[in-house]
Design a protein around this motif. Structure first.
Motif, short mmCIF file in Angstrom:
data_model
loop_
_atom_site.label_atom_id
_atom_site.label_comp_id
_atom_site.label_asym_id
_atom_site.label_seq_id
_atom_site.Cartn_x
_atom_site.Cartn_y
_atom_site.Cartn_z
N ALA B 137 0.83 -1.21 0.00
CA ALA B 137 0.00 0.00 0.00
C ALA B 137 0.87 1.25 0.00
O ALA B 137 0.55 2.24 -0.66
N HIS B 138 1.97 1.21 0.73
CA HIS B 138 2.80 2.41 0.86
C HIS B 138 3.87 2.55 -0.22
O HIS B 138 4.27 3.65 -0.54
N HIS B 139 4.37 1.43 -0.73
CA HIS B 139 5.60 1.54 -1.50
C HIS B 139 5.55 1.00 -2.93
O HIS B 139 6.41 1.33 -3.72
N ALA B 140 4.56 0.16 -3.25
CA ALA B 140 4.59 -0.47 -4.57
C ALA B 140 4.06 0.48 -5.65
O ALA B 140 3.22 1.34 -5.37
N ASP B 141 4.58 0.30 -6.84
CA ASP B 141 3.99 0.99 -7.99
C ASP B 141 2.56 0.49 -8.18
O ASP B 141 2.21 -0.60 -7.73
N ARG B 145 0.97 -3.11 -7.04
CA ARG B 145 -0.02 -3.00 -5.97
C ARG B 145 -1.36 -3.58 -6.42
O ARG B 145 -1.98 -4.36 -5.71
N ASP B 146 -1.78 -3.20 -7.64
CA ASP B 146 -3.09 -3.65 -8.10
C ASP B 146 -3.12 -5.16 -8.31
O ASP B 146 -4.16 -5.80 -8.19
N ILE B 225 20.02 -3.03 -0.54
CA ILE B 225 19.00 -4.08 -0.43
C ILE B 225 17.69 -3.60 -1.03
O ILE B 225 17.22 -2.51 -0.70
N SER B 226 17.13 -4.42 -1.93
CA SER B 226 15.86 -4.06 -2.56
C SER B 226 14.77 -5.02 -2.11
O SER B 226 15.05 -6.13 -1.66
N LEU B 227 13.52 -4.58 -2.26
CA LEU B 227 12.39 -5.40 -1.85
C LEU B 227 11.66 -5.93 -3.08
O LEU B 227 11.33 -5.17 -3.99
N PHE B 228 11.44 -7.23 -3.10
CA PHE B 228 10.74 -7.88 -4.21
C PHE B 228 9.53 -8.63 -3.68
O PHE B 228 9.46 -8.99 -2.50
N ILE B 229 8.59 -8.84 -4.58
CA ILE B 229 7.47 -9.72 -4.22
C ILE B 229 7.47 -10.89 -5.21
O ILE B 229 7.53 -10.70 -6.42
N LEU B 275 9.76 -6.03 -8.55
CA LEU B 275 10.38 -5.04 -7.67
C LEU B 275 9.29 -4.21 -6.99
O LEU B 275 8.35 -3.76 -7.63
N VAL B 276 9.42 -4.04 -5.69
CA VAL B 276 8.49 -3.18 -4.96
C VAL B 276 9.16 -1.81 -4.81
O VAL B 276 10.25 -1.71 -4.21
N GLY B 277 8.53 -0.77 -5.38
CA GLY B 277 9.07 0.59 -5.29
C GLY B 277 10.38 0.73 -6.05
O GLY B 277 10.57 0.12 -7.10
#
Lengths: 573, 573
Positions: B137-141, B145-146, B225-229, B275-277
């Motif tokens: 909700a806060h960080h994903a494109d 997010r959708d 460090i990057s955040l992925f889903i 990639l998240v954000g």
């Protein structure tokens, strides 16, 4: 994970706090001295590290099973038990006249710490035999004593304690088990006993069960309970087995910890038994054993904490987490908060060891000095209650030091917490210890011994600011208790727990300061191991700041009186 | 053993300490009020008692297994999870724009207590989904997010957090997992992650793994460090499953507790991820989630303690031990020390609930007020650290109340202790929380927020002697810390744990006194449930005498400074 007994610390406590040589001379142990004690402790430490300690995890993972032939213990335990027996360890403090080694209680306590650290669940078995030895040595007629005691002292048989019944736990007055006199001068015991530790196994040819039961003419309540000894296999007058007795393990409990120790429901269906001592005196006999048994459980608290500490220390000194600015890797033992956790464990163990041995030495002195007997009884609930309560915290800290690894059973850290959790419960819960301390050991003598102990602490700790503050608080707490309980019968039971914990932390602080002063004197005189002695001073300082403040907090809780515990209506609890 | 949520206490805290209606109006939740909150909480309580609570023991006894199709959860859990999802509970605080209910955080916290009390191991799963929802909700494109958020909010999929690696626990800078850009704009994730809670199961059609990893051009350390889903099954642009992704659970941990929660070693072998954000911002994103996640773990501490308390209370009110002089039987709940134990649990839970909800409400306020954001961040380590440390003690007390029965696993009391023991470890150990509180949340602003909080406590508790003493101590401790750390870089890390625990007990005392004053005012005005309000006053008095003294003891430990922790040579540890 290996275990190494901290022999230097035991030596220090025996030499300087117990004054072991003087104790032996005064109590008739003429052949015994510190050098012998050191040798015994060293050998026990070696034996424990090599033989007992490696089996501790096995027992946790492969608990005993109940089959058609009764309880089958953890694989490998029979051989370990037998080597312990053959080396003469089980009857270390049993009378020489009956095959024991005749050594002082305090040395037995020092050695018991070693066994309990190495394998608590296994060592419970000889610990119970020692209780049975104690009972028989003091209370049995010659014939019963001669029949059972040497075989218990040699470890040829093991002993058990059968007190609890489904409706008689902390309240032994409710015991229902029956004993009917037999035509051959023996008795037929019937009834069910629960939570019987090492109630059955195949490690020895026979098992001697001490059982509380009521004779047909027994008065109601606690004055109608007699003590019997019931062998698993009936025996002839020479102790040769004749065949199965009518006693068996019905089921095993599935417990949080001490998995290797079979906890049995025991069924007696007219089992042949022998009366110990006089009729209706069973509870009195149990009470004379209780100082030993309860102090022994306190020592288990020390022992499992020491083992947990050693494992946590090893993990912390190997586990790398993070880097310094220069890029070098950091072991977690170098983080201040990990140090704090390890020191809490280490220093807690030091204080517990000091108190356990000092208290145990009063049991030796008690044999020739009634004042020491009263003092030994005063110490007993503190040793049982404080050491076991603290052991739950310290073993839990051992898990914490390991981080996520501590929560994974394979690491072994969690076992110590699971094992320790029984200690504040069995052999009288902390609440029972606290009521004993505040009632029979404090109010019953108008606080005389407590006052005398506090006065001794004031002398020994003169000039130590933190201890002086704590002692001031202790004096106020005691005088408020003595004054307040007269008009408020609920005051003592309501504050009993805090009173016990308060005195536990206070005793710990006293003995740590005493130790530090001995250490400083030795350093000043240029004798002894400088690193060890300086560490002792560091430990005392740590205790004063990190553990002693709890004494004051418990005293502050006493100030709430009975009101803050009793005011809440029951339906709002 | 059933579970019943103490709705009246939650209502009291929301109405009088959080001032829920005012909060909703100020933070834009115009449609939400106390009446709605009460209805939500009542329904959650009913659902938890009927559906979740009975499965708690089952999960302990029948943990998940790893087979050829991955992890198979405890029997019956899939249906329970799905009914939780279908009733809309998982997305309670998720944005309405993405299928959530759009309710305030503080209400989510109140409801989370209920789920965690009823079944901690199961409820960990939606708790992690909520963390993933928060991150997206806060960080994903928009596109990411959708794709993921509505399915997480509906509970159709679950979320996980993949941070820890074998050599990167508390030290996330050491993360090694790699992410390679793919030709289709996605990424290929490779590496091993450990301690992944609910890392695999069959309860949902897909699982969304949040994974920290390094891009090829990433700087070293935490800034790379990057955040992925990463979905368990690859998906098309509409979210339809395409086939297995290259991620699987390699093994399950055998843990002390939370057995029903599968703790997985996860292997990523070029798994397709999103990639998240922005690149290299992963740790920053994790930190924004951390307030929620850490407070949520604190709430688990409250929840498991509340459940343990209810079981201990029921046992104590049924267990007969001893008789009065008139011959009537005594239930152990009538013994003062059992009352003390139960009250410690009950009052501890009340204080924890008050603090958890007050802290959580600052997360709602934070959305429109930067001062509240700073305050929420100040509370977070206290909620996580103090509530979870206390939960280990309170669940252990629950065992103690049961006596020997508590040590037998069938009773269920021991499970709460085993479950609770992870709470001070995961989501950042207490040491990590303490460093966060004393460093980023105290020294970094020269103690401004801490001073402001203590000043607020002084206003709210004026005239309460025990709190005034504790506040005086707190002021001294804080000023000594602020003065001392300038020249002693080891002071803060050495005293951090005691600083956190000190503030925890102090916050508890503050909110209990505040509650008692509201209760007294209501009694004076003749409104409200008199029995409940009088009990609240009793609780506050009990807290003042029995728990608040620990605040002072922890402050006293801080006075030992760095010296008492650092002086012991490492080889003597």
């Amino acid at each position: 994970m290996t275990y190494q007994h901290p022999a230097a610390d035991t030596h220090f406590v025996l030499e300087h706090l117990v004054q072991f040589d003087a104790l032996c001379q005064r109590t008739g142990f003429d052949q015994v001295d510190q050098a012998l004690a050191d040798a015994v402790i060293e050998e026990a430490g070696r034996f424990a590290s090599e033989v007992l300690a490696p089996s501790n995890r096995v027992g946790d993972q492969q608990p005993p099973t109940l089959g058609p032939n009764g309880v089958e213990q953890t694989p490998g335990f029979k051989a370990i038990y037998q080597s312990l027996a053959e080396a003469g360890w089980i009857g270390l403090t049993a009378p020489e006249s009956h095959g024991g080694q005749g050594l002082p209680s305090v040395l037995g306590t020092a050695v018991n710490e070693i066994w309990q650290s190495a394998n608590l669940a296994l060592s419970l078995c000889p610990m119970l035999s020692q209780g049975a030895i104690e009972a028989l040595a003091h209370h049995a007629d010659d014939s019963v004593r001669d029949l059972f005691l040497p075989r218990l002292a040699s470890g040829e048989w093991t002993g058990t304690m059968n007190l609890t019944e489904p409706d008689a736990g902390s309240d032994l007055a409710a015991i229902k088990a029956r004993a009917e006199p037999d035509e051959d001068g023996l008795y037929r015991i019937s009834g069910q006993k629960i939570y019987i530790t090492w109630g059955d196994h195949q490690m020895t040819d026979n098992i001697a069960h001490l059982v509380l039961a009521r004779l047909p003419d027994a008065p109601a309540g606690i004055k109608g309970i007699s003590l019997f000894i019931v062998p698993k296999f009936r025996i002839d007058a020479e102790g040769n087995a004749l065949g199965a007795n009518a006693v068996s393990a019905l089921s095993l409990e599935h417990k949080l910890g001490i998995h290797a120790s079979p906890t049995c429901v025991m069924q007696y269906d007219g089992a042949q038994g022998y009366l110990v001592g006089a009729p209706h005196q069973g509870l009195k006999y149990m009470f004379t054993m209780m100082n030993h048994a309860r102090q022994a459980v306190g020592v288990q608290g020390l022992a499992v904490s020491q083992r947990a500490y050693q494992q946590a220390r090893q993990y912390a000194s190997e586990r790398v987490q993070g880097r310094r600015r220069d890029g070098s890797k950091i072991c977690i033992i170098d983080y201040p908060d990990v140090r704090r956790q390890l020191l809490t464990m280490r220093v807690g163990c030091e204080a517990m060891r000091a108190l356990a041995l000092v208290a145990s030495s009063q049991l030796d002195r008690a044999a020739c000095d009634p004042e020491s007997a009263a003092l030994a009884q005063w110490y007993t609930p503190i040793v049982k209650g404080w050491l076991t309560e603290l052991s739950v915290e310290l073993t839990s800290l051992g898990v914490q030091v390991h981080g996520g690894m501590g929560y994974v059973e394979e690491t072994g850290a969690a076992q110590y917490l699971r094992d320790a959790r029984i200690l504040p419960i069995y052999e009288g819960t902390t609440a029972i210890q606290a009521l004993d301390l505040i009632g029979r050991k404090t109010l019953a003598d108008q606080g005389q011994i407590a006052e005398q102990m506090i006065a001794q602490m004031r002398v020994d700790c003169a000039g130590d600011v933190l201890m002086e503050q704590a002692i001031n608080t202790a004096e106020v707490a005691l005088s408020e208790l003595l004054a307040g309980h007269v008009d408020d019968p609920e005051l003592a039971p309501a504050v009993a727990y805090h009173y016990l914990m308060h005195l536990g932390y206070l005793c710990g602080g006293w003995l740590m300061v005493k130790s530090a002063r001995v250490a400083q004197a030795q350093l000043d005189a240029g004798v002894g191991d400088g690193a060890f002695l300086r560490a002792k001073i560091n430990s005392a300082e740590f205790y004063g700041y990190q553990l002693l403040p709890r004494a004051t907090a418990h005293a502050a809780s006493m100030r709430g009186g009975s009101r803050c515990v009793m005011a809440m209506p029951r339906e709002q609890l």
